[in-house]
Design a protein around this motif. Sequence first.
Motif, PDB file in Angstrom:
ATOM      1  N   LEU A   1       0.820  -1.210   0.000  1.00  0.00           N
ATOM      2  CA  LEU A   1       0.000   0.000   0.000  1.00  0.00           C
ATOM      3  C   LEU A   1       0.854   1.261   0.000  1.00  0.00           C
ATOM      4  O   LEU A   1       0.494   2.271  -0.615  1.00  0.00           O
ATOM      5  CB  LEU A   1      -0.940  -0.016   1.199  1.00  0.00           C
TER       6      LEU A   1
ATOM      7  N   ALA B   1      -1.141   3.037   6.643  1.00  0.00           N
ATOM      8  CA  ALA B   1      -2.066   2.153   5.931  1.00  0.00           C
ATOM      9  C   ALA B   1      -3.151   1.546   6.814  1.00  0.00           C
ATOM     10  O   ALA B   1      -4.345   1.572   6.445  1.00  0.00           O
ATOM     11  CB  ALA B   1      -1.279   1.057   5.206  1.00  0.00           C
TER      12      ALA B   1
ATOM     13  N   ALA C   1      -7.449  -0.019  -3.953  1.00  0.00           N
ATOM     14  CA  ALA C   1      -6.882  -0.854  -2.891  1.00  0.00           C
ATOM     15  C   ALA C   1      -7.580  -0.608  -1.561  1.00  0.00           C
ATOM     16  O   ALA C   1      -7.967  -1.553  -0.863  1.00  0.00           O
ATOM     17  CB  ALA C   1      -5.383  -0.578  -2.760  1.00  0.00           C
TER      18      ALA C   1
END
Length: 398
Positions: free
Chosen positions: A31, A78, A51
Amino acid sequence: SEPRHLLYIVEIERLQGLFEKKRFVELDQSLEKLQSAFERDSAMEYRLLGAFERFQNNRDDYRSLLDAWVAATPKSFAPYLARAEYFYRKGWDSRGGAYASETSEEQFSEMRSCFRDANRDVDAALERNPRLFPAYMMRIGIDNAEGKNDAEIQDIDKGLALFPDSFFLYDTILWSSLPRWGGSYPRMEHFAKLACRQAKTRPEMYFLFQKIYIDEAFFLRKKKAYRKAINLYNAALAYGENGIVYMERARAYLDLDDFPKALNDIDHCLALRPRDPHAYRLRATIHVDMREPERAKADFTMVERLFPHNPDFESWRGWAAKRYVQYGHQFFKTDLQQSVVCYGVALDFDPKCADAWYWRGVAYSRLTRFNLALADCRRAIEEDPQRFGAYRMIDCLL
Protein backbone atom coordinates in the motif's frame (compact mmCIF):
# COMPACT_ATOMS: atom_id res chain seq x y z
CA SER A 1 -11.26 7.15 -21.97
CA GLU A 2 -10.98 4.18 -19.58
CA PRO A 3 -9.65 5.29 -16.17
CA ARG A 4 -5.93 4.60 -16.19
CA HIS A 5 -3.85 2.44 -13.94
CA LEU A 6 -6.55 0.15 -12.49
CA LEU A 7 -5.60 -2.65 -10.15
CA TYR A 8 -5.57 -6.07 -11.76
CA ILE A 9 -7.75 -8.79 -10.25
CA VAL A 10 -4.68 -10.75 -9.19
CA GLU A 11 -3.45 -7.66 -7.31
CA ILE A 12 -6.81 -7.30 -5.57
CA GLU A 13 -6.75 -10.96 -4.58
CA ARG A 14 -3.18 -10.65 -3.34
CA LEU A 15 -4.03 -7.67 -1.11
CA GLN A 16 -7.08 -9.49 0.21
CA GLY A 17 -4.98 -12.57 0.94
CA LEU A 18 -2.29 -10.59 2.78
CA PHE A 19 -4.98 -8.96 4.93
CA GLU A 20 -6.84 -12.15 5.79
CA LYS A 21 -3.60 -14.04 6.51
CA LYS A 22 -2.38 -11.19 8.76
CA ARG A 23 0.75 -10.61 6.71
CA PHE A 24 0.58 -6.96 7.70
CA VAL A 25 4.17 -5.89 7.00
CA GLU A 26 3.87 -7.04 3.37
CA LEU A 27 0.47 -5.39 3.14
CA ASP A 28 1.91 -2.10 4.40
CA GLN A 29 4.71 -2.28 1.87
CA SER A 30 2.27 -2.87 -1.01
CA LEU A 31 0.00 0.00 0.00
CA GLU A 32 2.89 2.36 0.64
CA LYS A 33 4.17 1.65 -2.88
CA LEU A 34 0.75 2.55 -4.27
CA GLN A 35 0.77 5.80 -2.29
CA SER A 36 4.28 6.66 -3.52
CA ALA A 37 3.20 5.98 -7.11
CA PHE A 38 0.22 8.32 -6.64
CA GLU A 39 2.47 11.06 -5.26
CA ARG A 40 4.53 10.82 -8.46
CA ASP A 41 1.54 10.60 -10.82
CA SER A 42 -1.97 11.64 -9.78
CA ALA A 43 -3.53 9.28 -12.34
CA MET A 44 -2.41 6.46 -10.06
CA GLU A 45 -5.24 7.46 -7.71
CA TYR A 46 -7.38 4.78 -9.35
CA ARG A 47 -5.04 2.10 -8.03
CA LEU A 48 -4.71 3.61 -4.56
CA LEU A 49 -8.44 4.13 -4.07
CA GLY A 50 -9.19 0.68 -5.49
CA ALA A 51 -6.88 -0.85 -2.89
CA PHE A 52 -8.37 0.94 0.11
CA GLU A 53 -11.95 0.35 -1.04
CA ARG A 54 -11.32 -3.32 -0.15
CA PHE A 55 -11.80 -2.36 3.48
CA GLN A 56 -15.25 -0.81 3.04
CA ASN A 57 -16.76 -4.08 4.17
CA ASN A 58 -18.98 -4.39 7.23
CA ARG A 59 -18.16 -8.03 7.95
CA ASP A 60 -17.85 -8.64 11.69
CA ASP A 61 -14.39 -10.20 11.42
CA TYR A 62 -12.96 -7.19 9.58
CA ARG A 63 -12.93 -5.08 12.75
CA SER A 64 -10.74 -7.56 14.64
CA LEU A 65 -8.41 -7.94 11.65
CA LEU A 66 -8.08 -4.18 11.30
CA ASP A 67 -7.38 -3.76 15.02
CA ALA A 68 -4.69 -6.45 14.80
CA TRP A 69 -3.16 -4.66 11.82
CA VAL A 70 -2.99 -1.33 13.68
CA ALA A 71 -1.38 -3.07 16.66
CA ALA A 72 1.15 -4.84 14.44
CA THR A 73 2.35 -1.82 12.42
CA PRO A 74 1.32 1.37 14.28
CA LYS A 75 3.85 3.59 12.48
CA SER A 76 2.35 3.00 9.04
CA PHE A 77 -0.53 5.14 7.72
CA ALA A 78 -2.07 2.15 5.93
CA PRO A 79 -3.89 0.35 8.78
CA TYR A 80 -5.39 3.60 10.06
CA LEU A 81 -6.65 4.63 6.64
CA ALA A 82 -8.03 1.13 6.05
CA ARG A 83 -9.84 1.10 9.40
CA ALA A 84 -11.20 4.58 8.66
CA GLU A 85 -12.67 3.20 5.42
CA TYR A 86 -14.33 0.43 7.44
CA PHE A 87 -15.88 2.84 9.95
CA TYR A 88 -16.88 5.27 7.17
CA ARG A 89 -18.80 2.57 5.34
CA LYS A 90 -20.33 1.30 8.59
CA GLY A 91 -21.51 4.83 9.35
CA TRP A 92 -23.33 5.13 6.03
CA ASP A 93 -24.83 1.66 6.44
CA SER A 94 -26.09 2.68 9.88
CA ARG A 95 -27.71 5.80 8.49
CA GLY A 96 -29.22 4.21 5.40
CA GLY A 97 -29.94 5.97 2.13
CA ALA A 98 -33.27 7.62 3.01
CA TYR A 99 -33.87 11.35 3.39
CA ALA A 100 -33.17 12.86 6.81
CA SER A 101 -36.91 13.17 7.51
CA GLU A 102 -37.24 9.40 6.99
CA THR A 103 -34.22 8.50 9.15
CA SER A 104 -34.52 7.81 12.89
CA GLU A 105 -32.46 9.50 15.59
CA GLU A 106 -31.11 6.07 16.52
CA GLN A 107 -29.75 5.67 12.99
CA PHE A 108 -28.15 9.11 13.11
CA SER A 109 -26.64 8.38 16.52
CA GLU A 110 -25.03 5.17 15.29
CA MET A 111 -23.80 6.97 12.17
CA ARG A 112 -22.18 9.72 14.23
CA SER A 113 -20.50 7.15 16.48
CA CYS A 114 -18.99 5.35 13.48
CA PHE A 115 -17.90 8.65 11.93
CA ARG A 116 -16.13 9.65 15.15
CA ASP A 117 -14.13 6.43 14.90
CA ALA A 118 -13.45 7.11 11.23
CA ASN A 119 -12.26 10.66 11.93
CA ARG A 120 -9.97 9.45 14.70
CA ASP A 121 -8.29 7.06 12.29
CA VAL A 122 -8.18 9.67 9.51
CA ASP A 123 -6.30 11.97 11.90
CA ALA A 124 -3.84 9.19 12.74
CA ALA A 125 -3.31 8.36 9.06
CA LEU A 126 -2.74 12.00 8.08
CA GLU A 127 -0.22 12.45 10.92
CA ARG A 128 1.82 9.71 9.26
CA ASN A 129 1.29 10.96 5.70
CA PRO A 130 -0.59 14.21 4.96
CA ARG A 131 -0.98 13.40 1.25
CA LEU A 132 -3.70 10.78 1.52
CA PHE A 133 -6.48 11.94 -0.80
CA PRO A 134 -8.94 9.17 0.32
CA ALA A 135 -8.75 10.69 3.81
CA TYR A 136 -10.04 14.02 2.48
CA MET A 137 -12.77 12.25 0.54
CA MET A 138 -13.99 10.68 3.79
CA ARG A 139 -13.73 13.97 5.67
CA ILE A 140 -15.89 15.76 3.11
CA GLY A 141 -18.45 12.96 3.21
CA ILE A 142 -18.61 13.02 7.01
CA ASP A 143 -18.90 16.83 7.14
CA ASN A 144 -21.74 16.67 4.64
CA ALA A 145 -23.62 13.89 6.42
CA GLU A 146 -23.40 15.72 9.75
CA GLY A 147 -24.39 19.08 8.28
CA LYS A 148 -21.07 20.75 9.18
CA ASN A 149 -21.02 23.22 6.31
CA ASP A 150 -18.08 25.32 7.48
CA ALA A 151 -15.93 22.24 8.11
CA GLU A 152 -16.92 20.86 4.71
CA ILE A 153 -15.82 24.05 2.94
CA GLN A 154 -12.51 24.00 4.83
CA ASP A 155 -11.85 20.36 3.97
CA ILE A 156 -12.73 20.96 0.32
CA ASP A 157 -10.30 23.89 0.21
CA LYS A 158 -7.55 21.85 1.91
CA GLY A 159 -8.12 18.91 -0.38
CA LEU A 160 -8.06 20.98 -3.57
CA ALA A 161 -4.92 22.80 -2.44
CA LEU A 162 -3.16 19.45 -2.00
CA PHE A 163 -4.74 17.56 -4.92
CA PRO A 164 -5.86 20.01 -7.61
CA ASP A 165 -5.90 17.28 -10.28
CA SER A 166 -7.57 14.46 -8.33
CA PHE A 167 -10.62 13.26 -10.24
CA PHE A 168 -11.98 11.33 -7.27
CA LEU A 169 -11.69 14.30 -4.94
CA TYR A 170 -13.72 16.41 -7.36
CA ASP A 171 -16.14 13.53 -7.77
CA THR A 172 -16.69 13.49 -4.01
CA ILE A 173 -17.16 17.27 -3.95
CA LEU A 174 -19.84 17.04 -6.65
CA TRP A 175 -21.55 14.22 -4.76
CA SER A 176 -21.62 16.39 -1.61
CA SER A 177 -23.06 19.21 -3.74
CA LEU A 178 -26.12 17.26 -4.88
CA PRO A 179 -29.40 19.07 -4.16
CA ARG A 180 -30.57 16.18 -1.97
CA TRP A 181 -27.60 16.83 0.36
CA GLY A 182 -28.18 20.57 0.55
CA GLY A 183 -26.26 21.57 -2.59
CA SER A 184 -27.45 22.65 -6.02
CA TYR A 185 -26.82 22.01 -9.69
CA PRO A 186 -25.17 25.44 -10.16
CA ARG A 187 -22.75 24.54 -7.35
CA MET A 188 -22.01 21.20 -9.03
CA GLU A 189 -21.42 22.95 -12.35
CA HIS A 190 -19.05 25.41 -10.64
CA PHE A 191 -16.81 22.62 -9.36
CA ALA A 192 -17.01 20.72 -12.65
CA LYS A 193 -15.76 23.81 -14.49
CA LEU A 194 -13.01 24.23 -11.90
CA ALA A 195 -11.93 20.62 -12.40
CA CYS A 196 -11.84 20.98 -16.16
CA ARG A 197 -8.83 23.29 -15.84
CA GLN A 198 -6.97 19.99 -15.40
CA ALA A 199 -8.66 18.30 -18.40
CA LYS A 200 -5.58 18.56 -20.61
CA THR A 201 -3.82 15.95 -18.50
CA ARG A 202 -6.93 14.42 -16.92
CA PRO A 203 -9.61 14.29 -19.67
CA GLU A 204 -11.95 12.29 -17.42
CA MET A 205 -12.69 15.57 -15.62
CA TYR A 206 -15.36 16.17 -18.30
CA PHE A 207 -17.26 13.23 -16.78
CA LEU A 208 -18.09 15.44 -13.81
CA PHE A 209 -20.67 17.36 -15.87
CA GLN A 210 -22.47 14.04 -16.36
CA LYS A 211 -23.26 13.83 -12.65
CA ILE A 212 -25.97 16.48 -13.03
CA TYR A 213 -27.68 14.50 -15.79
CA ILE A 214 -27.33 11.26 -13.80
CA ASP A 215 -28.95 12.84 -10.74
CA GLU A 216 -31.85 14.29 -12.73
CA ALA A 217 -32.35 10.91 -14.39
CA PHE A 218 -32.34 9.21 -10.97
CA PHE A 219 -35.44 11.14 -9.92
CA LEU A 220 -37.13 10.50 -13.26
CA ARG A 221 -36.58 6.77 -12.76
CA LYS A 222 -38.14 7.02 -9.29
CA LYS A 223 -41.20 8.53 -11.02
CA LYS A 224 -41.07 5.66 -13.57
CA ALA A 225 -40.36 8.15 -16.37
CA TYR A 226 -37.82 5.76 -17.81
CA ARG A 227 -37.76 7.09 -21.37
CA LYS A 228 -37.09 10.63 -20.17
CA ALA A 229 -34.30 9.30 -17.97
CA ILE A 230 -32.76 7.53 -20.97
CA ASN A 231 -32.82 10.81 -22.91
CA LEU A 232 -30.78 12.42 -20.11
CA TYR A 233 -28.26 9.58 -20.16
CA ASN A 234 -27.95 10.08 -23.91
CA ALA A 235 -27.22 13.77 -23.34
CA ALA A 236 -24.65 12.92 -20.67
CA LEU A 237 -22.70 10.77 -23.10
CA ALA A 238 -21.92 13.89 -25.13
CA TYR A 239 -19.28 14.60 -22.45
CA GLY A 240 -17.50 11.30 -23.04
CA GLU A 241 -17.67 7.51 -22.91
CA ASN A 242 -18.19 6.95 -19.21
CA GLY A 243 -18.98 3.47 -17.96
CA ILE A 244 -21.09 4.85 -15.09
CA VAL A 245 -23.52 6.44 -17.56
CA TYR A 246 -23.83 3.19 -19.51
CA MET A 247 -24.48 1.31 -16.27
CA GLU A 248 -27.22 3.73 -15.21
CA ARG A 249 -28.81 3.65 -18.66
CA ALA A 250 -28.71 -0.16 -18.48
CA ARG A 251 -30.73 0.08 -15.24
CA ALA A 252 -33.33 2.22 -17.01
CA TYR A 253 -33.60 -0.29 -19.86
CA LEU A 254 -33.93 -3.05 -17.28
CA ASP A 255 -36.80 -1.10 -15.68
CA LEU A 256 -38.46 -1.25 -19.11
CA ASP A 257 -37.72 -5.01 -19.44
CA ASP A 258 -35.71 -4.19 -22.55
CA PHE A 259 -33.11 -6.85 -21.82
CA PRO A 260 -31.13 -6.68 -25.09
CA LYS A 261 -30.48 -2.94 -24.71
CA ALA A 262 -29.74 -3.31 -21.01
CA LEU A 263 -27.25 -6.08 -21.76
CA ASN A 264 -25.62 -4.07 -24.55
CA ASP A 265 -25.13 -1.09 -22.22
CA ILE A 266 -23.71 -3.11 -19.34
CA ASP A 267 -21.35 -4.90 -21.73
CA HIS A 268 -20.18 -1.47 -22.89
CA CYS A 269 -19.79 -0.39 -19.27
CA LEU A 270 -17.61 -3.40 -18.47
CA ALA A 271 -15.45 -2.73 -21.51
CA LEU A 272 -14.73 0.65 -19.91
CA ARG A 273 -14.75 -0.49 -16.27
CA PRO A 274 -13.50 -4.09 -16.29
CA ARG A 275 -13.02 -4.28 -12.52
CA ASP A 276 -16.35 -2.82 -11.36
CA PRO A 277 -18.19 -5.35 -9.14
CA HIS A 278 -21.42 -3.31 -9.33
CA ALA A 279 -21.40 -3.67 -13.11
CA TYR A 280 -20.91 -7.42 -12.90
CA ARG A 281 -23.73 -7.69 -10.38
CA LEU A 282 -26.04 -5.71 -12.68
CA ARG A 283 -25.14 -7.94 -15.63
CA ALA A 284 -25.81 -10.98 -13.45
CA THR A 285 -29.23 -9.49 -12.66
CA ILE A 286 -29.96 -9.00 -16.34
CA HIS A 287 -28.97 -12.62 -17.04
CA VAL A 288 -31.29 -13.80 -14.26
CA ASP A 289 -34.16 -11.85 -15.82
CA MET A 290 -33.24 -13.34 -19.20
CA ARG A 291 -33.24 -16.80 -17.56
CA GLU A 292 -29.61 -17.44 -18.33
CA PRO A 293 -28.44 -18.75 -14.94
CA GLU A 294 -25.00 -20.00 -16.00
CA ARG A 295 -24.03 -16.57 -17.30
CA ALA A 296 -25.43 -14.97 -14.15
CA LYS A 297 -23.34 -17.31 -11.99
CA ALA A 298 -20.21 -16.52 -14.01
CA ASP A 299 -20.74 -12.78 -13.50
CA PHE A 300 -21.34 -13.19 -9.81
CA THR A 301 -18.16 -15.25 -9.52
CA MET A 302 -16.37 -12.13 -10.77
CA VAL A 303 -18.16 -10.03 -8.13
CA GLU A 304 -16.89 -12.36 -5.42
CA ARG A 305 -13.35 -12.19 -6.77
CA LEU A 306 -13.42 -8.41 -6.84
CA PHE A 307 -15.14 -7.95 -3.46
CA PRO A 308 -15.09 -11.24 -1.54
CA HIS A 309 -17.46 -11.83 1.37
CA ASN A 310 -19.18 -8.47 0.99
CA PRO A 311 -22.64 -8.72 2.65
CA ASP A 312 -24.20 -6.24 0.20
CA PHE A 313 -23.22 -8.36 -2.76
CA GLU A 314 -23.96 -11.67 -1.04
CA SER A 315 -27.56 -10.54 -0.49
CA TRP A 316 -27.93 -10.65 -4.28
CA ARG A 317 -27.84 -14.45 -4.08
CA GLY A 318 -31.02 -14.42 -2.02
CA TRP A 319 -32.70 -12.15 -4.56
CA ALA A 320 -31.69 -14.41 -7.48
CA ALA A 321 -32.94 -17.49 -5.62
CA LYS A 322 -36.34 -15.89 -4.99
CA ARG A 323 -36.60 -14.92 -8.65
CA TYR A 324 -36.02 -18.55 -9.74
CA VAL A 325 -38.55 -19.76 -7.18
CA GLN A 326 -41.03 -17.47 -8.94
CA TYR A 327 -40.06 -18.97 -12.29
CA GLY A 328 -40.62 -22.42 -10.80
CA HIS A 329 -44.11 -21.42 -9.70
CA GLN A 330 -44.90 -20.30 -13.25
CA PHE A 331 -44.22 -23.83 -14.53
CA PHE A 332 -45.76 -25.67 -11.58
CA LYS A 333 -49.18 -26.37 -13.12
CA THR A 334 -48.00 -27.11 -16.65
CA ASP A 335 -44.48 -28.59 -16.46
CA LEU A 336 -43.44 -30.01 -13.11
CA GLN A 337 -40.07 -31.16 -14.40
CA GLN A 338 -39.22 -27.63 -15.52
CA SER A 339 -40.33 -26.27 -12.15
CA VAL A 340 -37.93 -28.72 -10.47
CA VAL A 341 -35.14 -27.34 -12.66
CA CYS A 342 -36.00 -23.75 -11.67
CA TYR A 343 -36.08 -24.57 -7.95
CA GLY A 344 -32.73 -26.32 -8.38
CA VAL A 345 -31.24 -23.19 -9.98
CA ALA A 346 -32.57 -21.17 -7.03
CA LEU A 347 -30.64 -23.49 -4.70
CA ASP A 348 -27.51 -23.08 -6.79
CA PHE A 349 -27.70 -19.37 -6.03
CA ASP A 350 -28.69 -19.73 -2.37
CA PRO A 351 -28.49 -23.18 -0.73
CA LYS A 352 -30.28 -21.78 2.33
CA CYS A 353 -33.44 -20.82 0.43
CA ALA A 354 -36.18 -22.68 2.35
CA ASP A 355 -38.79 -21.76 -0.28
CA ALA A 356 -36.83 -23.54 -3.00
CA TRP A 357 -36.30 -26.68 -0.88
CA TYR A 358 -39.96 -26.83 0.07
CA TRP A 359 -41.43 -26.25 -3.37
CA ARG A 360 -39.01 -28.61 -5.07
CA GLY A 361 -40.11 -31.20 -2.50
CA VAL A 362 -43.75 -30.55 -3.40
CA ALA A 363 -42.94 -30.85 -7.11
CA TYR A 364 -41.05 -34.12 -6.53
CA SER A 365 -44.04 -35.47 -4.59
CA ARG A 366 -46.34 -34.71 -7.56
CA LEU A 367 -43.86 -36.57 -9.77
CA THR A 368 -44.03 -39.51 -7.30
CA ARG A 369 -40.32 -39.19 -6.50
CA PHE A 370 -41.06 -39.56 -2.82
CA ASN A 371 -37.56 -40.08 -1.42
CA LEU A 372 -36.32 -36.89 -3.10
CA ALA A 373 -39.43 -35.04 -1.92
CA LEU A 374 -38.86 -36.22 1.66
CA ALA A 375 -35.21 -35.12 1.64
CA ASP A 376 -36.08 -31.67 0.29
CA CYS A 377 -38.86 -31.07 2.82
CA ARG A 378 -36.57 -32.07 5.66
CA ARG A 379 -33.95 -29.65 4.38
CA ALA A 380 -36.62 -26.91 4.18
CA ILE A 381 -37.28 -27.44 7.90
CA GLU A 382 -33.55 -27.25 8.65
CA GLU A 383 -33.44 -23.83 7.00
CA ASP A 384 -36.79 -22.67 8.41
CA PRO A 385 -38.08 -24.62 11.44
CA GLN A 386 -41.33 -22.60 11.36
CA ARG A 387 -42.35 -23.85 7.89
CA PHE A 388 -45.53 -25.69 8.85
CA GLY A 389 -46.29 -26.80 5.28
CA ALA A 390 -43.10 -28.83 5.15
CA TYR A 391 -44.13 -30.80 8.25
CA ARG A 392 -47.50 -31.54 6.69
CA MET A 393 -45.83 -32.63 3.45
CA ILE A 394 -43.49 -34.97 5.34
CA ASP A 395 -46.53 -36.47 7.11
CA CYS A 396 -48.24 -37.10 3.76
CA LEU A 397 -45.09 -38.58 2.24
CA LEU A 398 -44.53 -40.94 5.16
